[in-house]
Every structure is written in structure tokens, then in C-alpha cells.
Design a protein around this motif. Structure first.
Motif, PDB file in Angstrom:
ATOM      1  N   GLY A  60       0.808  -1.213   0.000  1.00 30.82           N
ATOM      2  CA  GLY A  60       0.000   0.000   0.000  1.00 30.82           C
ATOM      3  C   GLY A  60       0.841   1.263   0.000  1.00 30.82           C
ATOM      4  N   TRP A  61       0.328   2.301  -0.693  1.00 23.76           N
ATOM      5  CA  TRP A  61       1.031   3.573  -0.813  1.00 23.76           C
ATOM      6  C   TRP A  61       0.054   4.729  -0.602  1.00 23.76           C
ATOM      7  CZ3 TRP A  61       6.232   2.944  -1.440  1.00 23.76           C
ATOM      8  CH2 TRP A  61       6.665   1.706  -1.926  1.00 23.76           C
ATOM      9  N   TRP A  62       0.557   5.813  -0.055  1.00 21.26           N
ATOM     10  CA  TRP A  62      -0.263   7.006   0.113  1.00 21.26           C
ATOM     11  C   TRP A  62       0.564   8.239  -0.240  1.00 21.26           C
ATOM     12  CZ3 TRP A  62       0.782  10.944   3.742  1.00 21.26           C
ATOM     13  CH2 TRP A  62       1.796  10.651   4.671  1.00 21.26           C
ATOM     14  N   TRP A  63      -0.160   9.352  -0.501  1.00 19.97           N
ATOM     15  CA  TRP A  63       0.500  10.598  -0.886  1.00 19.97           C
ATOM     16  C   TRP A  63      -0.005  11.751  -0.019  1.00 19.97           C
ATOM     17  CZ3 TRP A  63      -0.926   6.855  -4.328  1.00 19.97           C
ATOM     18  CH2 TRP A  63       0.078   6.373  -5.197  1.00 19.97           C
ATOM     19  N   PRO A  64       0.904  12.555   0.548  1.00 19.04           N
ATOM     20  CA  PRO A  64       0.478  13.724   1.323  1.00 19.04           C
ATOM     21  C   PRO A  64       0.056  14.868   0.407  1.00 19.04           C
ATOM     22  CG  PRO A  64       2.873  13.598   1.249  1.00 19.04           C
ATOM     23  CD  PRO A  64       2.367  12.370   0.548  1.00 19.04           C
ATOM     24  N   CYS A  65      -1.018  15.537   0.761  1.00 19.48           N
ATOM     25  CA  CYS A  65      -1.450  16.724   0.020  1.00 19.48           C
ATOM     26  C   CYS A  65      -0.354  17.780   0.100  1.00 19.48           C
ATOM     27  CB  CYS A  65      -2.750  17.259   0.619  1.00 19.48           C
ATOM     28  SG  CYS A  65      -3.207  18.918   0.057  1.00 19.48           S
ATOM     29  N   PRO A  66      -0.017  18.442  -1.010  1.00 22.78           N
ATOM     30  CA  PRO A  66       1.020  19.481  -0.969  1.00 22.78           C
ATOM     31  C   PRO A  66       0.689  20.638  -0.035  1.00 22.78           C
ATOM     32  CG  PRO A  66       0.552  18.856  -3.236  1.00 22.78           C
ATOM     33  CD  PRO A  66      -0.506  18.208  -2.378  1.00 22.78           C
ATOM     34  N   ASP A  67      -0.601  20.854   0.226  1.00 22.37           N
ATOM     35  CA  ASP A  67      -1.003  21.965   1.081  1.00 22.37           C
ATOM     36  C   ASP A  67      -1.087  21.584   2.553  1.00 22.37           C
ATOM     37  OD1 ASP A  67      -1.560  24.245  -0.808  1.00 22.37           O
ATOM     38  OD2 ASP A  67      -2.850  22.726  -1.698  1.00 22.37           O
ATOM     39  N   CYS A  68      -1.823  20.520   2.865  1.00 26.39           N
ATOM     40  CA  CYS A  68      -2.077  20.182   4.270  1.00 26.39           C
ATOM     41  C   CYS A  68      -1.325  18.949   4.752  1.00 26.39           C
ATOM     42  CB  CYS A  68      -3.571  20.009   4.513  1.00 26.39           C
ATOM     43  SG  CYS A  68      -4.311  18.578   3.662  1.00 26.39           S
ATOM     44  N   LYS A  69      -0.708  18.189   3.833  1.00 31.40           N
ATOM     45  CA  LYS A  69       0.103  17.009   4.168  1.00 31.40           C
ATOM     46  C   LYS A  69      -0.712  15.831   4.682  1.00 31.40           C
ATOM     47  CE  LYS A  69       4.068  19.964   5.306  1.00 31.40           C
ATOM     48  NZ  LYS A  69       5.061  20.338   6.340  1.00 31.40           N
ATOM     49  N   TRP A  70      -2.031  15.912   4.611  1.00 31.96           N
ATOM     50  CA  TRP A  70      -2.887  14.779   4.989  1.00 31.96           C
ATOM     51  C   TRP A  70      -3.014  13.862   3.783  1.00 31.96           C
ATOM     52  CZ3 TRP A  70      -8.399  13.220   4.986  1.00 31.96           C
ATOM     53  CH2 TRP A  70      -8.755  12.459   6.116  1.00 31.96           C
ATOM     54  N   PRO A  71      -3.223  12.556   3.964  1.00 29.65           N
ATOM     55  CA  PRO A  71      -3.307  11.632   2.825  1.00 29.65           C
ATOM     56  C   PRO A  71      -4.418  12.004   1.850  1.00 29.65           C
ATOM     57  CG  PRO A  71      -3.022  10.411   4.866  1.00 29.65           C
ATOM     58  CD  PRO A  71      -3.281  11.826   5.260  1.00 29.65           C
ATOM     59  N   MET A  72      -4.064  12.080   0.577  1.00 26.55           N
ATOM     60  CA  MET A  72      -5.043  12.404  -0.454  1.00 26.55           C
ATOM     61  C   MET A  72      -5.890  11.171  -0.778  1.00 26.55           C
ATOM     62  SD  MET A  72      -3.043  14.988  -3.087  1.00 26.55           S
ATOM     63  CE  MET A  72      -1.603  13.979  -3.399  1.00 26.55           C
ATOM     64  N   ALA A  73      -7.093  11.414  -1.294  1.00 25.89           N
ATOM     65  CA  ALA A  73      -7.983  10.325  -1.691  1.00 25.89           C
ATOM     66  C   ALA A  73      -7.514   9.723  -3.008  1.00 25.89           C
ATOM     67  CB  ALA A  73      -9.415  10.837  -1.826  1.00 25.89           C
ATOM     68  N   VAL A  74      -7.688   8.416  -3.141  1.00 21.00           N
ATOM     69  CA  VAL A  74      -7.299   7.690  -4.349  1.00 21.00           C
ATOM     70  C   VAL A  74      -8.545   7.014  -4.911  1.00 21.00           C
ATOM     71  CG1 VAL A  74      -5.808   5.912  -5.333  1.00 21.00           C
ATOM     72  CG2 VAL A  74      -5.005   7.276  -3.382  1.00 21.00           C
ATOM     73  N   SER A  75      -8.968   7.410  -6.107  1.00 22.31           N
ATOM     74  CA  SER A  75     -10.162   6.823  -6.703  1.00 22.31           C
ATOM     75  C   SER A  75      -9.791   5.579  -7.497  1.00 22.31           C
ATOM     76  CB  SER A  75     -10.870   7.824  -7.607  1.00 22.31           C
ATOM     77  OG  SER A  75     -10.163   7.980  -8.822  1.00 22.31           O
ATOM     78  N   SER A  76     -10.804   4.739  -7.768  1.00 22.82           N
ATOM     79  CA  SER A  76     -10.572   3.536  -8.561  1.00 22.82           C
ATOM     80  C   SER A  76     -10.186   3.881  -9.997  1.00 22.82           C
ATOM     81  CB  SER A  76     -11.827   2.655  -8.558  1.00 22.82           C
ATOM     82  OG  SER A  76     -12.929   3.364  -9.107  1.00 22.82           O
ATOM     83  N   ALA A  77     -10.497   5.119 -10.430  1.00 24.41           N
ATOM     84  CA  ALA A  77     -10.139   5.556 -11.782  1.00 24.41           C
ATOM     85  C   ALA A  77      -8.710   6.095 -11.851  1.00 24.41           C
ATOM     86  CB  ALA A  77     -11.118   6.619 -12.262  1.00 24.41           C
TER      87      ALA A  77
END
Length: 383
Positions: free
Chosen positions: A204-221
Motif C-alpha cells: 500500500g502507498w499514500w501521498w500527502p497533500c502538498p497543502d495540508c500534508k494529509w493523505p489524499m484520496a485515491v479513486s478507482s479511476a
């Protein structure tokens, strides 16, 4: 205002009860594969709340009918004389995949009220679908930051804003290096699966938002973006051994977020993120800009009586930063709880200046742009 008073004030409004119930039902549906019977029971309970507000013969009368309504504009569920602010009329809570929409996370959650008779019935529900934003902030800074010292309060709150997610061990080490930070156990949680990309190998992988550093949502698309729309960067996911992102939109340039392994990672609760971290990002940005102008800044004086006290030359400026996507919610909040300082609207919300001064003509209000210009002028004057 006490917690009981808050609950009584907000739950007296039928359309607000409907918003809270529909958002709770939408969240439960979005996690039904994980939560199973508990989620379905929550949807049934929220159907009862909706039926109670609508009255006999009106509105959805079964959980299935309520879920179907969640895929349609909210105007259909609010309906007639109970209809809330116009800004909610076209909002849809569930997308085609059965996930919560971005509107649910940023706009609608500002209208949530506590359904007090059901409080605690489902402890797995995130705070932002069970409590009003004022209550979330109050509980964060009485339960998580247990201190009467102003410097510890500031250090703890600043740490939470600057470190809303990361590897658990690194968060602990950073907290210890910072010093004076008090965070209760359980302040961070596992990163939700809908904010994680899993490759063919199961990693599993996650990405921090450039603004708030909270994990961004990942859609199935394969779309990756922060659930708070003003943090506007949007990315396409490029599946690789270590997945990467490609900027989809034409917004301001920023470094691409780097994928982080989800194993051992934690993030702040969604309610804490939305009502503490998100506004805190703007507060710290404005404070940093004032300091670059050679002003002295005190954060959250008197344990958050207001947000910033800025000393520029011989002048002092006290401001309370208000970052609300819902203009009607902002007006209601300011009428109910008059501010202790001049209101400051961050850059993305400067459009609210004119309608806000028209709605509340006696209110002292400024914008981030005007305020920082005023600070720079005061500094230059003192030279």
C-alpha cells in the motif's frame, strides 16, 4: 458556550438534522464492505431520523430508498419548507462508486450537528459526522492537548497542523525533538483504505497533500487529490513498483508528492484534519508571511481566544482567521458566537468579504491580502 448548549442550539433546526443524518448514512454506505452489519444498522437508524423529520408519508421510508437519495442532489432529501441553504441544493453525497464525494468532506461537513440521542451508538463513526465543528475543536484541545501552559498549547497544536500524517515512529521522534508537545495516545489512526493505493503485490502507498500534508484520496479511476477542494492539485496515478503521480490540472507548480509506504503510517482523524489541520495551515501561512515582513507573531493567544496577535512596529493587530466553504454556516457561527478579534478571510475566501460585510455590517473584517499589506506598511512606518 457549553457542549450541551451547542447541541441544543444546532439540533433544533430540522434541515440541519437532515444534513447530519444523510451524511452519516452516506459515510456508513461508503464503508459497508469493511464495517458490515454495523454500517447497515447505522443506515437504518439514519433512515429513522430522516422519516422523523419529514413526517408521515414524506421522504424515503426504507434504507434502500435513502441510499438512492444520497446519489441525487440534496434538495430532494431536504425538501420543501425544510430546505437548507441554497449552497446545498445541488450537492450529491455519494458518487457512482458508492464513495463520499469531495463536497461531503469539505462543504457539507460544516453543517453537521450532533444527533444527541444517537451519540455513542456507533463509536466507529468519524468525529465529523457525529459532532459539530466547534465540538471537535473543543475536544481536541481538552483531550489531546492537556496543558494549561500557553507555550505547550501552541507547540502541540502547531505540531498537529504540521504533522497530520507520517510513519508512526517518525512522528514520535519528531514530537520528542520538538519538545513541549503533548499528544494523547490514539491521536493518530491508520490511514483509511480509500486514501491508499495497493499495487498488484498488495503493498500500500499514500501521498500527502502538498497543502495540508494529509493523505489524499485515491479513486478507482486513478485520480488522486485532497478531499478539501481549495487544496486544488489533482493528479493521475502511474502504477509502478513504487507508484508515482502526474499532475492533471494546470494549477500553480509544486513539487510532486512522493509515494509513502502505508505500513506503519498513521494520520490524524478526519474531523481533526478538517477542523483543526485545514484552518491551521492557513493560520501558519499567514503567520509566516507576517514574520517575513519583520513583524512579531503570537499564535493562538490565551489558548485560542483568537488566532493571531501580530506586532508590527508600534502597532498591534489581533485577527481571527475564518475559513468556511459554507457562507451560511459562517454567518450563523458569527451571529451565535461574536468574535474576539477582527475576522480575517484567507486568500481562497476573499470573495466572501463583500457579502459578509453586507450581512453583518458591524463586523470588523479584512482579507489575507489586505492584512499583510497593512502589516508591511506598519513595519515600514516604524523604520
Amino acid at each position: 458556550m457549553s457542549e450541551s448548549a451547542l447541541g441544543q442550539h444546532y439540533t433544533d433546526v430540522p434541515w440541519q438534522r437532515l444534513v447530519a443524518a444523510t451524511l452519516r448514512a452516506a459515510y456508513a454506505w461508503s464503508v459497508r464492505d469493511v464495517r458490515g452489519n454495523a454500517a447497515m444498522l447505522e443506515i437504518a437508524k439514519m433512515t429513522g431520523v430522516v422519516m422523523e423529520v419529514h413526517g408521515p408519508g414524506s421522504g424515503p421510508v426504507t434504507p434502500a430508498a435513502l441510499v438512492e437519495g444520497l446519489r441525487q442532489p440534496l434538495a430532494g432529501l431536504l425538501g420543501g419548507p425544510r430546505q437548507g441553504p441554497a449552497e446545498l441544493a445541488d450537492v450529491v453525497l455519494l458518487d457512482k462508486e458508492g464513495n463520499l464525494t469531495e463536497n461531503a468532506y469539505d462543504l457539507v461537513c460544516e453543517h453537521v450537528v450532533p444527533l444527541r440521542e444517537l451519540a455513542g451508538a456507533q463509536p466507529w463513526l468519524p468525529t465529523w459526522v457525529t459532532m459539530h465543528s466547534d465540538q471537535i475543536r473543543h475536544r481536541v484541545f481538552t483531550a489531546i492537548i492537556n496543558t494549561t501552559k500557553q507555550d505547550e498549547y501552541v507547540a502541540s497544536r502547531k505540531f498537529l497542523v504540521e504533522h497530520p500524517a507520517g510513519r508512526e515512529q517518525e512522528l514520535v521522534e519528531q514530537r520528542d525533538r520538538t519538545g513541549g508537545v503533548r499528544l494523547a495516545p490514539g491521536g493518530y489512526r491508520d490511514i483509511p483504505e480509500k486514501q491508499v493505493y495497493r499495487g498488484s503485490d498488495g503493498r500500500g502507498w499514500w501521498w500527502p497533500c502538498p497543502d495540508c500534508k494529509w493523505p489524499m484520496a485515491v479513486s478507482s479511476a486513478g485520480k488522486v487529490r485532497c478531499r478539501y477542494r481549495p487544496h486544488s492539485a489533482v493528479y493521475d496515478l502511474l502504477p509502478e513498483a513504487r507508484p508515482k503521480l502526474r499532475r492533471r490540472d494546470d494549477g500553480p507548480r509544486a513539487l510532486l508528492p512522493v509515494s509513502q509506504a502505508v505500513e506503519g503510517a498513521k494520520c490524524a482523524d478526519a474531523g481533526v484534519w478538517r477542523f483543526v489541520v485545514v484552518p491551521g495551515v492557513s493560520e501558519l501561512r499567514i503567520a509566516a508571511a507576517a514574520e517575513r515582513a519583520n513583524a512579531k507573531v503570537q499564535l493562538w493567544p490565551h489558548r485560542d481566544r483568537y488566532d493571531l496577535l501580530v506586532r508590527a512596529g508600534r502597532e498591534k493587530f489581533a485577527v481571527d482567521v475564518k475559513e468556511c466553504l459554507s457562507f451560511s454556516s459562517l454567518i450563523d457561527r458569527l451571529r451565535t458566537r461574536p468574535p474576539s478579534a477582527r475576522i480575517l478571510l484567507p486568500k481562497s475566501f476573499e470573495w466572501q468579504l463583500e457579502p459578509l460585510t453586507e450581512a453583518l455590517p458591524g463586523l470588523a473584517v479584512t482579507t489575507e491580502t489586505k492584512f499583510l499589506s497593512q502589516v508591511r506598511a506598519a513595519v515600514r512606518k516604524a523604520r
